[in-house]
Motif scaffolding. Sequence first.
Motif, PDB file in Angstrom:
ATOM      1  N   ASP A  11     -54.517  34.371 -45.282  1.00  0.00           N
ATOM      2  CA  ASP A  11     -54.877  33.054 -45.809  1.00  0.00           C
ATOM      3  C   ASP A  11     -56.230  32.677 -45.231  1.00  0.00           C
ATOM      4  OD1 ASP A  11     -54.936  30.508 -46.807  1.00  0.00           O
ATOM      5  OD2 ASP A  11     -53.139  29.809 -45.760  1.00  0.00           O
ATOM      6  N   MET A  12     -57.234  32.535 -46.087  1.00  0.00           N
ATOM      7  CA  MET A  12     -58.559  32.152 -45.617  1.00  0.00           C
ATOM      8  C   MET A  12     -58.517  30.698 -45.121  1.00  0.00           C
ATOM      9  SD  MET A  12     -60.107  34.939 -46.095  1.00  0.00           S
ATOM     10  CE  MET A  12     -61.691  34.326 -45.519  1.00  0.00           C
ATOM     11  N   ASP A 105     -57.661  32.091 -52.258  1.00  0.00           N
ATOM     12  CA  ASP A 105     -57.941  32.373 -50.848  1.00  0.00           C
ATOM     13  C   ASP A 105     -56.734  32.940 -50.094  1.00  0.00           C
ATOM     14  OD1 ASP A 105     -56.445  30.049 -50.755  1.00  0.00           O
ATOM     15  OD2 ASP A 105     -57.542  29.233 -49.057  1.00  0.00           O
TER      16      ASP A 105
HETATM   17 MG   LIG Z   1     -56.316  28.803 -47.172  1.00  0.00          MG
END
Ligand SMILES: [Mg+2]
Length: 413
Positions: A11-12, A105
């Motif tokens: 998860d960015m 993302d």
């Molecule tokens: Mg994120």
Amino acid sequence: MSPFRTILHIDMNAFFAAVEQQSRPALRGRPVAVIGGGSRTVITTCSYEARAFGVRTGMRVGEGRQLCSDLELVVADPRKYADTSSRIMALFAEYTPLVEVFSIDEAFLDVTGSLRLFGDARRIAHLIKARIYHQFGLTCSVGIASNKLLAKLASDMQKPDGLTELADADIPRLFTTLPVGDLCGVGPRLQRQLHQLGIRTCRDLATYPLPLLKRRFGVIGARLQRMGRGEDDAPVRPEVAAEPVRSVGHSLTLDRDLDDREAIAIELLQLSERVGRRARRYGLQGRTIHLTLRYADFTTFGRQKSYIEATNSSREIHRRALGILDTLVLEQPVRLLGVRLDNLETETTQGLLFEVDQRPREVNAAVDALNDRFGSFSVTYASLLDALPRQPLVIAPSWRPQGIRYTGESEEG
Ligand SMILES: [Mg+2]
């Protein structure tokens, strides 16, 4: 499928804001809010510096400013985020072919088959984190577990720049107190319904009488109970798994609505180039060109024309698309354009009757590799063009390419 799996959820962190901070160094270390949408009054994402002041996604700009008077506002640039995202997803694909893009993302990686090559899952996670940081200047949170449900839960536990591994043995204790709403797939509405049954923790869910759950939730009752035990056998689904390509298309929501044919022609050239490039990459050519237009009021329509000679030349695709455009009377400004090549067949040398694309293949190879490896951001999109009610101007954090499913059932069942 092996019963023992190792899944990563990546998860960015504060993705849109972090991308902006990278592309504009003056914003680094600053409280940044990315705003978007028609009215540009709502915060789409904000940097961790802004979060420290209590600024949150979904807040109105005025509220954010009240909490943080220095808040830097940046208008969202969806194309930049989609581009960065596809490059990051391409990087994941170097570690396993089983990459499921979960949103712009976030992704799930099934690395079960990669462990021997790269070492353990932590090592893969560290490698990926380091590469994302060095190549893009971005941080991410990684969760490692035996299934998608738990991997997603794990990545949420440490933000930003986290790495959390959840062992199956940890689950019973953790789930004793974990609120059901923390499970991916249990949204606010489902959470309310569970609360009405007195189910608040995952353990409550795991131990609730199954017949009653089934009576209340139907077929997903059993699945919910398994989720309450931390069980999830959903596979990591890579994109377009070996499905034959039926059509190749791209669409584009314009920066502003256009009523000038010249300007529309220029946008069509760009789309035709992308369609042609992709068709060549697949070794395909097509006889039918389909042009889609969406007016400012979201009315969408398409026209197509078939030719005897198949093509995958960008110039020829453009020429044919313009031919269709010429037959249309534009009743309103245009907000979205799409070009699609249909009636595909395998490329033959006869296809080269038309001019061959000017640039040699190898020049484009590097760019193509990036764009096409995870090109779902546009390629599967166009085939669904007609079905899509609208494409938002700004990619919401929940945005996902077509064909991607949720880990859990949606709360609508
Ligand atoms: Mg994120």
